[in-house]
Design a protein around this motif. Structure first.
Motif, PDB file in Angstrom:
ATOM      1  N   GLN A 122      57.166  32.019 -25.741  1.00  0.00           N
ATOM      2  CA  GLN A 122      56.924  32.669 -24.523  1.00  0.00           C
ATOM      3  C   GLN A 122      57.249  34.333 -24.426  1.00  0.00           C
ATOM      4  N   ALA A 141      61.239  40.135 -19.871  1.00  0.00           N
ATOM      5  CA  ALA A 141      61.910  38.813 -19.030  1.00  0.00           C
ATOM      6  C   ALA A 141      63.207  39.084 -18.076  1.00  0.00           C
ATOM      7  N   ALA A 204      49.501  41.671 -10.361  1.00  0.00           N
ATOM      8  CA  ALA A 204      50.820  41.797 -10.299  1.00  0.00           C
ATOM      9  C   ALA A 204      51.397  42.762  -9.449  1.00  0.00           C
ATOM     10  N   ASP A 226      50.436  38.082 -18.619  1.00  0.00           N
ATOM     11  CA  ASP A 226      51.110  37.155 -17.843  1.00  0.00           C
ATOM     12  C   ASP A 226      52.882  37.379 -17.622  1.00  0.00           C
ATOM     13  N   LEU A 227      53.388  37.782 -18.514  1.00  0.00           N
ATOM     14  CA  LEU A 227      54.913  38.142 -18.174  1.00  0.00           C
ATOM     15  C   LEU A 227      54.794  39.133 -17.194  1.00  0.00           C
ATOM     16  N   ARG A 230      54.505  37.219 -14.002  1.00  0.00           N
ATOM     17  CA  ARG A 230      55.647  36.431 -13.609  1.00  0.00           C
ATOM     18  C   ARG A 230      56.918  37.126 -12.885  1.00  0.00           C
ATOM     19  N   GLU A 231      56.954  38.275 -13.543  1.00  0.00           N
ATOM     20  CA  GLU A 231      58.088  39.061 -13.072  1.00  0.00           C
ATOM     21  C   GLU A 231      57.788  39.892 -11.795  1.00  0.00           C
ATOM     22  N   ALA A 235      51.678  34.034 -11.396  1.00  0.00           N
ATOM     23  CA  ALA A 235      51.951  33.357 -12.550  1.00  0.00           C
ATOM     24  C   ALA A 235      50.480  33.109 -13.129  1.00  0.00           C
ATOM     25  N   CYS A 237      48.167  30.302 -14.877  1.00  0.00           N
ATOM     26  CA  CYS A 237      48.077  28.857 -15.052  1.00  0.00           C
ATOM     27  C   CYS A 237      46.742  28.105 -15.320  1.00  0.00           C
ATOM     28  N   PRO A 243      51.486  25.907 -16.711  1.00  0.00           N
ATOM     29  CA  PRO A 243      51.643  27.323 -17.157  1.00  0.00           C
ATOM     30  C   PRO A 243      50.912  27.531 -18.689  1.00  0.00           C
ATOM     31  N   ALA A 258      45.167  33.649 -12.043  1.00  0.00           N
ATOM     32  CA  ALA A 258      46.138  34.454 -11.718  1.00  0.00           C
ATOM     33  C   ALA A 258      46.338  34.631 -10.565  1.00  0.00           C
ATOM     34  N   ALA A 261      52.555  33.332  -6.635  1.00  0.00           N
ATOM     35  CA  ALA A 261      53.212  31.668  -6.650  1.00  0.00           C
ATOM     36  C   ALA A 261      52.762  31.071  -5.461  1.00  0.00           C
TER      37      ALA A 261
END
Length: 272
Positions: A122, A141, A204, A226-227, A230-231, A235, A237, A243, A258, A261
């Protein structure tokens, strides 16, 4: 012996990685000619995709610099022959020296340098640097996502009609039909962004609501972005909402989403 990296250790490493990526951008930029063909030498790889001397020089530079920062990490990049030894490592650098090479060589500004550090499959650190756009995205992360040092979040949109969507036309049309069968989903279609990492990064920062991804993307196109997503509250997926997994024997992915959420459930239902 397994090596892992905590978010705190990744945060401490970030300034040195950021500096390495900035130095890599300084190598690439002299070859880039906005609105014109690159000054770099260009040739074709197996399969016909182009590569420039800028790709190769940035890749070689980052391999040395990042390996010096973390010698215990394995390496996977677009421009280096894959070494299966990476599968035995819990720490792996994932690098695309120039994501969007066709854009780079034709003078389109939407290319990027994408770097991720994986810990046990990850991403724990990610940077997507777009030198020609003068923007840089990064995340560690558990510590949020940033563009040019300022925090970013995904769009607050909770419904799909009227969403800003980018990606390949077949997936775009399929999503539109799923949202409004026989009708009009009212999507604002955003021009395709050649760099996949940059496409995800723009989800993002909220500039795009939904990014759609054709099959055959690679780990190096996705892991860092991707990270960051996420942050930022989103996400990457697959079309079933699962994921994205990294550092597998074959680092190739199928069709992907992308998105924030809060939109993923609706997108999965519409595409299903």
């Amino acid at each position: 012996m397994p090596d892992r990296m905590s978010p705190e250790a990744a945060l401490a490493l970030m300034p040195a990685v950021r500096e390495a990526v900035r130095a890599a951008a300084a190598i690439a930029l002299p070859f880039f000619k906005p609105g014109a063909e690159t000054s770099a030498r260009v040739w074709s790889k197996a399969g016909g995709s182009p590569v420039t001397e800028a790709d190769v020089e940035v890749d070689a530079f980052l391999k040395v610099r990042l390996s010096e920062l973390l010698p215990e990490a394995a390496w996977l990049s677009e421009e280096t022959r894959d070494d299966p030894v990476r599968l035995e490592h819990d720490l792996v650098w994932i690098v695309d020296p120039i994501d969007g090479t066709r854009a780079f060589l034709s003078g389109h500004r939407d290319w990027s340098i994408a770097v991720a550090l994986l810990s046990v499959g990850q991403p724990v650190l990610g940077i997507v640097d777009a030198p020609a756009c003068r923007h840089s995205y990064e995340a560690v992360a558990g510590h949020g996502a940033f563009r040019d040092g300022a925090p970013i979040r995904v769009s607050s949109r909770t419904t799909l009609p009227g969403a800003r969507v980018t990606g390949p036309k077949p997936l775009f049309n399929r999503l539109a039909r799923g949202v409004a069968p026989g009708g009009d989903a009212g999507f604002e279609r955003i021009e395709r962004i050649p760099s996949l990492a940059l496409r995800v990064a723009r989800v993002a920062d909220g500039a795009i609501d939904v990014g759609l991804v054709s099959k055959d993307a690679r780990d190096w196109d996705l892991a860092g972005a991707d990270l960051i997503l996420r942050e930022a509250g989103g996400a990457v997926c697959d079309l079933a909402g699962r994921p994205t997994l990294y550092n597998r024997p074959d680092p190739v992915h199928g069709e992907l989403i992308a998105a924030p959420a809060g939109l993923i459930g609706g997108i999965v239902a519409a595409l299903g």
